[in-house]
Motif scaffolding. Structure first.
Motif, PDB file in Angstrom:
ATOM      1  N   PRO A 125      -7.240  -8.186 -12.497  1.00 23.85           N
ATOM      2  CA  PRO A 125      -7.758  -6.814 -12.405  1.00 23.85           C
ATOM      3  C   PRO A 125      -6.749  -5.879 -11.729  1.00 23.85           C
ATOM      4  O   PRO A 125      -6.657  -4.707 -12.079  1.00 23.85           O
ATOM      5  N   PHE A 126      -6.002  -6.416 -10.777  1.00 20.90           N
ATOM      6  CA  PHE A 126      -5.050  -5.582 -10.035  1.00 20.90           C
ATOM      7  C   PHE A 126      -3.909  -5.153 -10.948  1.00 20.90           C
ATOM      8  O   PHE A 126      -3.417  -4.016 -10.885  1.00 20.90           O
ATOM      9  N   SER A 127      -3.499  -6.051 -11.799  1.00 22.82           N
ATOM     10  CA  SER A 127      -2.451  -5.755 -12.777  1.00 22.82           C
ATOM     11  C   SER A 127      -2.975  -4.784 -13.844  1.00 22.82           C
ATOM     12  O   SER A 127      -2.273  -3.851 -14.259  1.00 22.82           O
ATOM     13  N   ASN A 128      -4.214  -4.972 -14.261  1.00 24.69           N
ATOM     14  CA  ASN A 128      -4.849  -4.063 -15.238  1.00 24.69           C
ATOM     15  C   ASN A 128      -4.797  -2.613 -14.745  1.00 24.69           C
ATOM     16  O   ASN A 128      -4.569  -1.690 -15.516  1.00 24.69           O
ATOM     17  N   ARG A 129      -4.998  -2.436 -13.445  1.00 26.64           N
ATOM     18  CA  ARG A 129      -5.020  -1.079 -12.873  1.00 26.64           C
ATOM     19  C   ARG A 129      -3.720  -0.337 -13.165  1.00 26.64           C
ATOM     20  O   ARG A 129      -3.728   0.852 -13.510  1.00 26.64           O
ATOM     21  N   VAL A 130      -2.624  -1.042 -12.989  1.00 32.61           N
ATOM     22  CA  VAL A 130      -1.307  -0.413 -13.155  1.00 32.61           C
ATOM     23  C   VAL A 130      -1.095  -0.015 -14.616  1.00 32.61           C
ATOM     24  O   VAL A 130      -0.626   1.089 -14.923  1.00 32.61           O
ATOM     25  N   HIS A 176       4.137 -10.615   0.116  1.00 24.79           N
ATOM     26  CA  HIS A 176       2.896 -11.222  -0.387  1.00 24.79           C
ATOM     27  C   HIS A 176       3.126 -12.181  -1.563  1.00 24.79           C
ATOM     28  O   HIS A 176       2.261 -12.974  -1.879  1.00 24.79           O
ATOM     29  N   LYS A 177       4.272 -11.996  -2.243  1.00 24.82           N
ATOM     30  CA  LYS A 177       4.575 -12.817  -3.437  1.00 24.82           C
ATOM     31  C   LYS A 177       3.464 -12.724  -4.472  1.00 24.82           C
ATOM     32  O   LYS A 177       3.044 -13.719  -5.053  1.00 24.82           O
ATOM     33  N   LYS A 178       2.948 -11.492  -4.644  1.00 22.97           N
ATOM     34  CA  LYS A 178       1.842 -11.299  -5.586  1.00 22.97           C
ATOM     35  C   LYS A 178       2.194 -10.262  -6.642  1.00 22.97           C
ATOM     36  O   LYS A 178       3.059  -9.404  -6.433  1.00 22.97           O
ATOM     37  N   ILE A 179       1.472 -10.330  -7.753  1.00 25.33           N
ATOM     38  CA  ILE A 179       1.521  -9.274  -8.759  1.00 25.33           C
ATOM     39  C   ILE A 179       0.293  -8.405  -8.525  1.00 25.33           C
ATOM     40  O   ILE A 179      -0.679  -8.893  -7.910  1.00 25.33           O
ATOM     41  N   PRO A 180       0.250  -7.167  -8.966  1.00 24.75           N
ATOM     42  CA  PRO A 180       1.267  -6.498  -9.795  1.00 24.75           C
ATOM     43  C   PRO A 180       2.417  -5.941  -8.974  1.00 24.75           C
ATOM     44  O   PRO A 180       2.275  -5.651  -7.795  1.00 24.75           O
ATOM     45  N   CYS A 214       4.825  -2.754  -4.577  1.00 25.88           N
ATOM     46  CA  CYS A 214       3.671  -3.595  -4.840  1.00 25.88           C
ATOM     47  C   CYS A 214       2.433  -3.056  -4.163  1.00 25.88           C
ATOM     48  O   CYS A 214       2.513  -2.042  -3.468  1.00 25.88           O
ATOM     49  N   GLU A 215       1.329  -3.742  -4.379  1.00 26.92           N
ATOM     50  CA  GLU A 215      -0.028  -3.331  -3.991  1.00 26.92           C
ATOM     51  C   GLU A 215      -0.529  -2.292  -4.990  1.00 26.92           C
ATOM     52  O   GLU A 215      -0.046  -1.157  -5.033  1.00 26.92           O
ATOM     53  N   SER A 216      -1.550  -2.687  -5.742  1.00 21.65           N
ATOM     54  CA  SER A 216      -2.004  -1.845  -6.857  1.00 21.65           C
ATOM     55  C   SER A 216      -2.391  -0.431  -6.422  1.00 21.65           C
ATOM     56  O   SER A 216      -2.082   0.544  -7.122  1.00 21.65           O
TER      57      SER A 216
HETATM   58  N1  GSH Z   1      -4.064  -6.297  -2.893  1.00 23.62           N
HETATM   59  C1  GSH Z   1      -3.262  -6.700  -4.006  1.00 23.62           C
HETATM   60  C2  GSH Z   1      -3.144  -5.532  -4.975  1.00 23.62           C
HETATM   61  O1  GSH Z   1      -4.007  -4.659  -4.950  1.00 23.62           O
HETATM   62  O2  GSH Z   1      -2.153  -5.454  -5.724  1.00 23.62           O
HETATM   63  C3  GSH Z   1      -3.887  -7.908  -4.663  1.00 23.62           C
HETATM   64  C4  GSH Z   1      -3.003  -8.525  -5.714  1.00 23.62           C
HETATM   65  C5  GSH Z   1      -3.410  -9.950  -6.043  1.00 23.62           C
HETATM   66  O3  GSH Z   1      -4.354 -10.518  -5.469  1.00 23.62           O
HETATM   67  N2  GSH Z   1      -2.673 -10.577  -6.976  1.00 23.62           N
HETATM   68  C6  GSH Z   1      -2.909 -11.952  -7.334  1.00 23.62           C
HETATM   69  C7  GSH Z   1      -1.623 -12.767  -7.185  1.00 23.62           C
HETATM   70  O4  GSH Z   1      -0.548 -12.317  -7.509  1.00 23.62           O
HETATM   71  C8  GSH Z   1      -3.296 -12.072  -8.803  1.00 23.62           C
HETATM   72  S1  GSH Z   1      -4.857 -11.330  -9.156  1.00 23.62           S
HETATM   73  N3  GSH Z   1      -1.718 -14.000  -6.695  1.00 23.62           N
HETATM   74  C9  GSH Z   1      -0.577 -14.860  -6.582  1.00 23.62           C
HETATM   75  C10 GSH Z   1      -0.838 -15.977  -5.660  1.00 23.62           C
HETATM   76  O5  GSH Z   1      -1.909 -15.982  -5.049  1.00 23.62           O
HETATM   77  O6  GSH Z   1       0.035 -16.844  -5.537  1.00 23.62           O
END
Ligand code: GSH
Length: 218
Positions: free
Chosen positions: A15-20, A53-57, A67-69
């Protein structure tokens, strides 16, 4: 903008990636979508761009990565101010929109994760009650923010629409998992109609898989 100048690292089930993607669609911007769906094997580009955070998006505009949606939505809105805006221009409306977006991300959505972890029927029931209360509050927020128009943002999809709307897949998934309705005519009439409108918008349709995240939930 040249298409290669904007890159999104994400996955269609997030969902966070969808936002972007929706925000870029609202601004009619082309972008390169780089799929990052294997969290056990993250790309060098992902790790370099979001070492914290090593997260997408992740949005990469030229040589700038962010980063951070919610942060990205604001960047997109401010960098490409032409056309429809995402955040309200009135400072108070904007404050209220940011309040509800933060509420959704920090208070309401974590309950969706919590209910999966809750052990036993009674514990699940308590969390479910909180999820439903949250949706009632969002129903009220919709009535106030939309002022009789179609979206939280008024005539067009805005910040809160994108933030909450991208969780509709989770909501539908959760409804199927629990065998009950959460966003529906009898309980949240305005949100129920809003959800249908949101999902049928051109800028949303190709981005969101309505039941795309069901696999995670089950
Ligand atoms: N607060 C972040 C935002 O708004 O961008 C949340 C992003 C997030 O939770 N991304 C998840 C992710 O990359 C995918 S839905 N997870 C990788 C992991 O947990 O290793």
């Amino acid at each position: 903008e040249a298409i290669t100048n904007i890159k999104v690292l994400g996955t269609s089930t997030s969902p966070f990636s969808n936002r972007v993607e929706i925000a870029l669609n609202i601004k009619s911007l082309d972008y390169e979508f780089i799929v990052e769906d294997n969290f056990n094997n993250k790309s060098e580009l992902l790790l370099q761009s979001n070492p914290i955070h090593k997260k997408i998006p992740i949005l990469i505009h030229g040589d700038k990565a962010m980063c951070e949606s919610l942060v990205i939505l604001q960047y997109i809105d401010e960098t490409w101010p032409d056309g429809l805006s995402i955040l309200p221009s009135d400072p108070y409306d904007c404050a209220i929109a940011r309040f509800w977006a933060t509420y959704v991300d920090n208070k309401w959505f974590p309950l969706m994760l919590e209910i999966r972890e809750a052990m036993g029927k009674d514990a699940k029931k308590v969390v479910l009650q909180n999820i439903i209360e949250g949706l009632d509050q969002l129903e009220e927020a919709f009535v106030k923010c939309s002022k009789g128009k179609d979206f939280f943002g008024g005539d067009n999809i805005g910040y809160v629409d994108i933030v909450l709307g991208c969780f509709l897949g989770w909501i539908r998934g959760m409804e199927m998992m629990l065998g009950l309705n959460l966003v529906y005519e009898a309980q949240t009439p305005s949100l129920a109609k809003w959800a249908e409108r949101f999902l049928s918008e051109k800028v949303v349709k190709d981005v969101i898989l309505e039941h795309g995240v069901l696999d995670f939930l089950l």
